[in-house]
Motif scaffolding. Sequence first.
Motif, PDB file in Angstrom:
ATOM      1  N   ARG A 106       0.893  -1.254   0.072  1.00  0.00           N
ATOM      2  CA  ARG A 106       0.079  -0.045  -0.126  1.00  0.00           C
ATOM      3  C   ARG A 106       0.911   1.419  -0.064  1.00  0.00           C
ATOM      4  N   MET A 107       2.027   1.142   0.781  1.00  0.00           N
ATOM      5  CA  MET A 107       2.652   2.295   0.832  1.00  0.00           C
ATOM      6  C   MET A 107       3.692   2.761  -0.072  1.00  0.00           C
ATOM      7  N   ILE A 108       4.008   1.937  -1.057  1.00  0.00           N
ATOM      8  CA  ILE A 108       4.767   2.063  -2.225  1.00  0.00           C
ATOM      9  C   ILE A 108       4.072   2.516  -3.465  1.00  0.00           C
ATOM     10  N   SER A 109       2.918   2.302  -3.340  1.00  0.00           N
ATOM     11  CA  SER A 109       1.631   2.519  -4.479  1.00  0.00           C
ATOM     12  C   SER A 109       0.659   3.791  -4.100  1.00  0.00           C
ATOM     13  N   TYR A 110       0.683   4.333  -3.098  1.00  0.00           N
ATOM     14  CA  TYR A 110      -0.222   5.601  -2.986  1.00  0.00           C
ATOM     15  C   TYR A 110       0.010   6.553  -3.827  1.00  0.00           C
ATOM     16  N   GLY A 111      -1.212   7.315  -4.134  1.00  0.00           N
ATOM     17  CA  GLY A 111      -0.932   8.720  -4.682  1.00  0.00           C
ATOM     18  C   GLY A 111      -1.143   9.659  -3.351  1.00  0.00           C
ATOM     19  N   ALA A 112      -0.395  10.916  -3.504  1.00  0.00           N
ATOM     20  CA  ALA A 112      -0.551  11.752  -2.538  1.00  0.00           C
ATOM     21  C   ALA A 112      -1.762  12.068  -2.085  1.00  0.00           C
ATOM     22  N   GLY A 113      -3.016  12.354  -3.207  1.00  0.00           N
ATOM     23  CA  GLY A 113      -4.410  12.814  -2.556  1.00  0.00           C
ATOM     24  C   GLY A 113      -5.022  11.416  -1.923  1.00  0.00           C
ATOM     25  N   GLN A 114      -4.384  10.286  -1.982  1.00  0.00           N
ATOM     26  CA  GLN A 114      -5.028   9.362  -1.532  1.00  0.00           C
ATOM     27  C   GLN A 114      -4.826   9.076  -0.079  1.00  0.00           C
ATOM     28  N   VAL A 115      -3.866   9.862   0.554  1.00  0.00           N
ATOM     29  CA  VAL A 115      -3.484   9.744   2.039  1.00  0.00           C
ATOM     30  C   VAL A 115      -3.775  11.168   2.879  1.00  0.00           C
ATOM     31  N   LYS A 116      -4.381  12.067   2.313  1.00  0.00           N
ATOM     32  CA  LYS A 116      -4.920  13.205   2.995  1.00  0.00           C
ATOM     33  C   LYS A 116      -5.640  12.403   4.323  1.00  0.00           C
ATOM     34  N   LEU A 117      -5.090  13.038   5.439  1.00  0.00           N
ATOM     35  CA  LEU A 117      -5.620  11.999   6.869  1.00  0.00           C
ATOM     36  C   LEU A 117      -7.109  12.365   7.009  1.00  0.00           C
ATOM     37  N   GLY A 118      -7.942  13.492   6.364  1.00  0.00           N
ATOM     38  CA  GLY A 118      -8.974  13.390   6.561  1.00  0.00           C
ATOM     39  C   GLY A 118      -9.709  12.245   5.639  1.00  0.00           C
ATOM     40  N   SER A 119      -9.292  12.348   4.491  1.00  0.00           N
ATOM     41  CA  SER A 119      -9.937  11.208   3.437  1.00  0.00           C
ATOM     42  C   SER A 119      -9.617   9.908   4.158  1.00  0.00           C
ATOM     43  N   VAL A 120      -8.233   9.389   4.720  1.00  0.00           N
ATOM     44  CA  VAL A 120      -7.884   8.232   5.087  1.00  0.00           C
ATOM     45  C   VAL A 120      -8.847   7.745   6.154  1.00  0.00           C
ATOM     46  N   LEU A 121      -9.123   8.795   7.280  1.00  0.00           N
ATOM     47  CA  LEU A 121      -9.973   8.373   8.459  1.00  0.00           C
ATOM     48  C   LEU A 121     -11.514   8.300   8.067  1.00  0.00           C
ATOM     49  N   GLU A 122     -11.747   9.229   7.305  1.00  0.00           N
ATOM     50  CA  GLU A 122     -13.144   9.054   6.788  1.00  0.00           C
ATOM     51  C   GLU A 122     -13.862   7.551   6.071  1.00  0.00           C
ATOM     52  N   ARG A 123     -12.714   7.452   5.149  1.00  0.00           N
ATOM     53  CA  ARG A 123     -12.652   6.109   4.463  1.00  0.00           C
ATOM     54  C   ARG A 123     -12.925   5.144   5.289  1.00  0.00           C
ATOM     55  N   HIS A 124     -12.075   5.028   6.361  1.00  0.00           N
ATOM     56  CA  HIS A 124     -12.091   3.643   7.334  1.00  0.00           C
ATOM     57  C   HIS A 124     -13.076   3.934   8.485  1.00  0.00           C
ATOM     58  N   GLN A 125     -13.707   4.973   8.330  1.00  0.00           N
ATOM     59  CA  GLN A 125     -14.712   5.376   9.459  1.00  0.00           C
ATOM     60  C   GLN A 125     -14.198   5.449  11.021  1.00  0.00           C
ATOM     61  N   ILE A 126     -13.414   6.417  10.719  1.00  0.00           N
ATOM     62  CA  ILE A 126     -12.642   6.699  12.116  1.00  0.00           C
ATOM     63  C   ILE A 126     -13.076   8.122  12.737  1.00  0.00           C
ATOM     64  N   ASP A 127     -13.606   8.235  13.681  1.00  0.00           N
ATOM     65  CA  ASP A 127     -14.155   9.337  14.029  1.00  0.00           C
ATOM     66  C   ASP A 127     -13.569   9.825  15.465  1.00  0.00           C
ATOM     67  N   THR A 128     -12.788   8.860  16.274  1.00  0.00           N
ATOM     68  CA  THR A 128     -12.155   9.068  17.534  1.00  0.00           C
ATOM     69  C   THR A 128     -10.774   8.399  17.473  1.00  0.00           C
ATOM     70  N   GLY A 129     -10.225   8.926  18.683  1.00  0.00           N
ATOM     71  CA  GLY A 129      -8.829   8.171  18.921  1.00  0.00           C
ATOM     72  C   GLY A 129      -9.115   6.668  19.234  1.00  0.00           C
ATOM     73  N   ASP A 130     -10.162   6.578  19.934  1.00  0.00           N
ATOM     74  CA  ASP A 130     -10.626   5.249  20.224  1.00  0.00           C
ATOM     75  C   ASP A 130     -10.963   4.351  19.034  1.00  0.00           C
ATOM     76  N   ASP A 131     -11.866   5.085  18.141  1.00  0.00           N
ATOM     77  CA  ASP A 131     -12.015   4.244  16.934  1.00  0.00           C
ATOM     78  C   ASP A 131     -10.609   3.788  16.259  1.00  0.00           C
ATOM     79  N   LEU A 132      -9.677   4.611  16.100  1.00  0.00           N
ATOM     80  CA  LEU A 132      -8.466   4.412  15.657  1.00  0.00           C
ATOM     81  C   LEU A 132      -7.565   3.365  16.257  1.00  0.00           C
TER      82      LEU A 132
END
Length: 316
Positions: free
Chosen positions: A122-148
């Motif tokens: 995953r790490m060697i093939s990502y595009g910069a736009g794919q790993v914006k923190l907001g996009s990543v956390l929303e994509r994986h349904q993370i809203d809180t520290g406990d969720d993460l």
Amino acid sequence: MQRWPRSSSVGLGNFRAQTPTRSYPMKRDPVEEHKHTATVEGVLAQLEGDYFYDYAAFTGSLREYVVRALEARYKSEPNELHKRAFLLNVYREEYTAYEDLGAFMDAFLSIKGDPTILPLHRMISYGAGQVKLGSVLERHQIDTGDDLYNGLGLAEWMPASWSEHHPKIDLQKVLRRACYFLVEDCWPGQRATGVRAFNKIKHGLVLVPDGRPYASKLPSAPAIIFATHPKDPASKETPVSILAIPTEPEKVEERLRIVHFTQFMLRMFAMLYVLKRYPAAIGGRGLKADASVFGSERMVDVLEFMRNSSETPWSK
């Protein structure tokens, strides 16, 4: 004129490594080791343990090293232009740290849904736009520290030998605190305009030492020029944006704190992952594959970070 030696390309299955024509003795021959591997995933499965060990022990400390060197130079530097260059570089390192963080989180959160996924792939093939923190956390349904914490499955990452080697460090507290920091501090800190400015700052093309000649209302501070995002309601009236980098000491300290904390956190995650999944990679470096690895020469700074995080009072 000095000429660099030509390079040759060595195939490792579907993986190609550039090596200099001059050869040096190696403990093992990567071509021989991987020549029967036919897929990228097959090669990366053999490299992943060593990669994450090296990230924890060396690669992840590079940004920390650069920032500390810049900080030391800044404090002793009387030249105003050099100080402005420091601010731009710290800004770049902060947003690069956010990008690294997004890539790490996306890679490791993806394991939860599909254990066959290799984080390194995953790490060697990502595009910069794919790993914006907001996009990543929303994509994986993370809203809180406990969720993460739960999404990463960090309860399963804690070595059984931890309390034996580091009885005064509450590892669960450290991991939960790191997750809270990522969601509550880093996510809001990575602003859309900041990302666009960072994309320009990476290449150094549209940086200026003082924004005032370009926009009189800006403070006396280094600035970045970039096209306003088309989806921004203000883009019709202001198609070009100029972002000034805050120069207040507290803002600079905050940026430095984020870089330091982020890099220690990622190195901690990387080594815990190696302990959990690839203990042989640690043994291959002449170390015991248990929690004592955090006391090794290259990890003592991370261990000190963890100790401070464990001892400092905290309530979310």
